[in-house]
Enzyme design. Sequence first.
Site, PDB file in Angstrom:
ATOM      1  N   ARG A 249       0.805  -1.229   0.000  1.00 42.45           N
ATOM      2  CA  ARG A 249       0.000   0.000   0.000  1.00 42.45           C
ATOM      3  C   ARG A 249       0.832   1.271   0.000  1.00 42.45           C
ATOM      4  NH1 ARG A 249      -2.957  -3.849   1.756  1.00 42.45           N
ATOM      5  NH2 ARG A 249      -1.019  -4.355   2.801  1.00 42.45           N
ATOM      6  N   THR A 250       1.810   1.330   0.884  1.00 40.56           N
ATOM      7  CA  THR A 250       2.481   2.621   1.051  1.00 40.56           C
ATOM      8  C   THR A 250       3.227   2.999  -0.224  1.00 40.56           C
ATOM      9  OG1 THR A 250       2.650   2.180   3.404  1.00 40.56           O
ATOM     10  CG2 THR A 250       4.013   3.961   2.538  1.00 40.56           C
TER      11      THR A 250
ATOM     12  N   LYS B 196      26.149  -2.104  -0.640  1.00 42.29           N
ATOM     13  CA  LYS B 196      27.607  -2.069  -0.805  1.00 42.29           C
ATOM     14  C   LYS B 196      28.289  -1.320   0.327  1.00 42.29           C
ATOM     15  CE  LYS B 196      27.214  -1.716  -5.864  1.00 42.29           C
ATOM     16  NZ  LYS B 196      27.477  -0.783  -6.977  1.00 42.29           N
TER      17      LYS B 196
ATOM     18  N   ARG C 108      11.331   4.144   3.229  1.00 41.28           N
ATOM     19  CA  ARG C 108      10.997   3.157   4.265  1.00 41.28           C
ATOM     20  C   ARG C 108      12.247   2.352   4.549  1.00 41.28           C
ATOM     21  NH1 ARG C 108       5.896  -0.795   4.417  1.00 41.28           N
ATOM     22  NH2 ARG C 108       5.016   1.188   5.090  1.00 41.28           N
TER      23      ARG C 108
ATOM     24  N   HIS D 239       5.262   6.292  11.489  1.00 42.05           N
ATOM     25  CA  HIS D 239       4.736   6.097  10.136  1.00 42.05           C
ATOM     26  C   HIS D 239       3.720   7.210   9.860  1.00 42.05           C
ATOM     27  CE1 HIS D 239       3.503   4.338   6.472  1.00 42.05           C
ATOM     28  NE2 HIS D 239       3.273   3.104   6.843  1.00 42.05           N
TER      29      HIS D 239
HETATM   30  C1  NCD Z   1       2.013  -0.865   8.234  1.00 40.41           C
HETATM   31  C2  NCD Z   1       3.520  -0.654   8.331  1.00 40.41           C
HETATM   32  O1  NCD Z   1       4.256  -0.856   7.376  1.00 40.41           O
HETATM   33  O2  NCD Z   1       3.921  -0.240   9.421  1.00 40.41           O
HETATM   34  N1  NCD Z   1       1.590  -1.087   6.916  1.00 40.41           N
HETATM   35  C3  NCD Z   1       1.332  -0.026   6.103  1.00 40.41           C
HETATM   36  O3  NCD Z   1       2.172   0.796   5.843  1.00 40.41           O
HETATM   37  N2  NCD Z   1       0.087   0.125   5.655  1.00 40.41           N
HETATM   38  C4  NCD Z   1       1.500  -1.850   9.199  1.00 40.41           C
HETATM   39  C5  NCD Z   1       2.091  -3.231   9.236  1.00 40.41           C
HETATM   40  O4  NCD Z   1       2.979  -3.570   8.465  1.00 40.41           O
HETATM   41  O5  NCD Z   1       1.623  -4.004  10.080  1.00 40.41           O
END
Ligand code: NCD
Length: 362
Positions: free
Chosen positions: A51-52, A80, A101, A129
Site C-alpha cells: 500500500r504505502t 555495498k 521506508r 509512520h
Molecule cells: C504498516 C507498516 O508498514 O507499518 N503497513 C502499512 O504501511 N500500511 C502496518 C504493518 O505492516 O503491520
Amino acid sequence: MKHLLNITDYSKEDLQELIDKALYIISSPFAYSHSCEGRKLATLFFEPSTRTRLSFEAAMLELGGRVISVTGPGGSSVTKGETLADTARTVSCYADVIAVRHPLAGSARAMANSSAIPIINAGDGGHYHPTQTLADILTIYREKGSLGGLRIGICGDLLYGRTVHSLIDAMSRYEGNSFVLISPKELTVPAYYTEKLQEAGIPFVQTNSLDEALPEIDMLYMTRIQRERFDDPAEYDRLAGSYILDAARMKAASKDCIVLHPLPRVDEISTDFDSDPRAVYFTQAFNGKIMREALILKLLAGKDHPDNTDISPEGEKLFTDDSLACTNSKCVCTHERGLRKEFYTDKHGVVRCAYCDQPVRE
Ligand code: NCD
C-alpha cells in the site's frame, strides 16, 4: 516544514489543510492532474510494502508527475556499504521529493540531514509512520465527521507498531479524545507514549481484554503483531494470534464503532467481518493515496518551508554532545557511519536520542 519525519511536524491546521485538499481531490479527481508535471518522486523502500509504496507512486502519477524507485534491501548501493546520508545526497540530484521506508528508527531523519529535497518518512523501523496516520485521520474524519470527542481503541502490537505511535501522537491533539490501549502485557506502548498522554492530561486505560473494551469505544484500530521486529522468534510465536476480531465478537461493539487497520492483516481480523459497514480498512487504503497526493502537493508547493531537521518531535531544540551515546540497536545511530549524533532534553529533563527518541546514557 521541509520534511515529514513525524506526524507532529504538522500542526492541527496543517492536517486540516491536507484533509480539505484530499476531500476536494475526491470530489474533483482531475483538478490536479497536471500539477506535478516535470517533477519526480523517488521511492526508496528497504522493507516490504504494498500500500504505502504503490499509493505514493499512484499519487504522484495522478498528479502528472513521474516516479523512480528502489525496492528491497538489495536494490541500492546501501548494500555495498553506502550510507543513507550519501544515498539522500545522490537521489537529491535525480528527484524532487523522496519517500523512504527503512528498518531502522531515525533512518528518515538521517537522510533528511543531508538531503537537498524533502524527505517523507514512509516508516522507520518500529518508530513512526506519519503518512499512514494521514490515511487514518482522513478515514476517521470521513466516517465520524470529526477527529475529536472519540473513545479510541487501539489493539495488537502497540510496542513495535509504528502506525500506532504516530496515530497516538496525532489523535492526542484533538479535544475530547481518550484511548483504550489493548495489548498483551509484553506489547504495551513504550513508556514514552503513556508519559506524553499523562503529561497532556489525556485519559487512557491499558488492558489486555478486547472483549471488555469493545462496548466502550467509538473506533477500533487493529494492528498486526510485527513479526519482523522481534529479536526472539519464539516470543513472536507465543504472541501471534493474541487477538482475532470476527463478526461474532463485533456484536458487542456499538453499531457505529468503525474498525480500521493499516493492513496487511495476518489473522487479526476475520474475513467474515469484511462485509460489515463498520469495516473501513480498504477505504482507509484508498484514503492513503488521496492524502499522499495532498501531501506531495504541499511539499512541492514552495521552497520556503522551514528545515525541521533541528527539532525533536515535540519541538525541542537538538544539540550534540560527544559524551552521550544512543545504545538502541534498532536506531540508525548505532549503524550509520559518520552520522551527526543529536539529542534533546524532553519536558521531564530526560535526554533522548533525536533519531529514535529513546533515553540515552552518559
Ligand atoms: C504498516 C507498516 O508498514 O507499518 N503497513 C502499512 O504501511 N500500511 C502496518 C504493518 O505492516 O503491520
